[in-house]
Write an enzyme that holds these catalytic residues in place. Structure first.
Site, PDB file in Angstrom:
ATOM      1  N   ASP A   6       0.858  -1.178   0.000  1.00 25.98           N
ATOM      2  CA  ASP A   6       0.000   0.000   0.000  1.00 25.98           C
ATOM      3  C   ASP A   6       0.896   1.230   0.000  1.00 25.98           C
ATOM      4  O   ASP A   6       1.807   1.335   0.830  1.00 25.98           O
ATOM      5  CB  ASP A   6      -0.915   0.018   1.233  1.00 25.98           C
ATOM      6  CG  ASP A   6      -1.924   1.151   1.174  1.00 25.98           C
ATOM      7  OD1 ASP A   6      -2.619   1.270   0.149  1.00 25.98           O
ATOM      8  OD2 ASP A   6      -2.026   1.919   2.149  1.00 25.98           O
ATOM      9  N   THR A   7       0.668   2.120  -0.940  1.00 28.92           N
ATOM     10  CA  THR A   7       1.480   3.325  -1.054  1.00 28.92           C
ATOM     11  C   THR A   7       0.605   4.551  -0.820  1.00 28.92           C
ATOM     12  O   THR A   7      -0.456   4.691  -1.437  1.00 28.92           O
ATOM     13  CB  THR A   7       2.146   3.414  -2.439  1.00 28.92           C
ATOM     14  OG1 THR A   7       2.984   2.267  -2.632  1.00 28.92           O
ATOM     15  CG2 THR A   7       2.996   4.665  -2.555  1.00 28.92           C
TER      16      THR A   7
END
Length: 243
Positions: free
Chosen positions: A98-99
């Site tokens: 997850d960015t």
């Protein structure tokens, strides 16, 4: 079923060698993450996670824990689902990621502690007006891109899998762009579906002065950090991915 996620161009590092003939799964539909991994010699199976990504940001004492927790939820959901669907063909490694983009934190000073200043999460823009607002706020300043990565793999003890997590952080420095450049970028629409309202690997590069840290992390996946972690896991555990 015979599988090999390791491409011929991959470096023969301990971590990559351990992935040969293993079922490696990327719990993400992101074409950018897939492309980064392929460039670095890894071609995982893609199984997007069904996790809703609705963890409350306020529940985390440290803001950087947020993307790591989301990555873990994604990876665990996919791992458990694949094991339930076919117990005879479980994944050997599930990679969750997850960015997110945060406003840049002030230095850890007494003033910061007294005022309670903390980083804010930059979501995807809701409109062109919102996209322009974001870019005007970032213009001439700095934002922080943080990727959380979680590796889920089988072990013999309950609950049947282990989790290894880490985060990678990069700073993105924006140039002092004239307003008409920002407006033109917004009208192009490239940043409409991107956290922070820009894409550094596209036309958004025109807005950026420099990056401090891993470029691929800003694009969407810290491949270098992943490969280093795989080597660490092999060094720490002789049984890693041998079950």
């Amino acid at each position: 079923m015979s599988r090999n996620a390791v491409l011929p161009n991959a470096l023969k590092t301990p971590g990559i060698e351990r992935l040969r003939n293993k079922r490696v799964v990327l719990a993400s539909a992101s074409p950018r993450r897939k492309e980064i991994l392929r460039t670095l010699g890894l071609d995982p199976e893609v199984v997007p996670s069904a996790f809703p990504e609705n963890l409350p940001l306020s529940s985390f004492g440290q803001i950087h824990e947020y993307p790591v927790a989301t990555a873990t939820q994604k990876a665990v959901e996919v791992y458990q689902r694949l094991v339930e669907e076919n117990p005879d063909d479980p994944p050997d490694l599930v990679i969750g990621a997850d960015t997110v983009v945060f406003t840049h934190a002030l230095p850890a000073t007494t003033l910061e502690m007294e005022t309670g200043t903390r980083q804010e999460l930059l979501e995807k823009p809701t409109s062109k007006t919102d996209n322009l607002r974001m870019l005007l706020d970032l213009n001439g300043g700095v934002c922080e891109v943080v990727s959380g990565v979680s590796l889920v793999y089988p072990i013999l003890t309950a609950p049947g899998y282990a989790i290894r997590e880490f985060d990678e952080r990069s700073l993105v420095y924006f140039a002092e762009n004239p307003r008409h450049i920002l407006e033109a970028y917004v009208e192009n629409g490239e940043g409409a579906d991107r956290a922070g309202g820009f894409a550094v690997q596209g036309l958004g590069a025109l807005l950026i002065r420099k990056i401090d840290g891993d470029y691929n992390n800003v694009v969407g996946f810290p491949g270098t950090a992943l490969f280093k972690m795989l080597d660490i896991l092999v060094e720490e555990d002789d049984d890693f991915l041998t079950i």
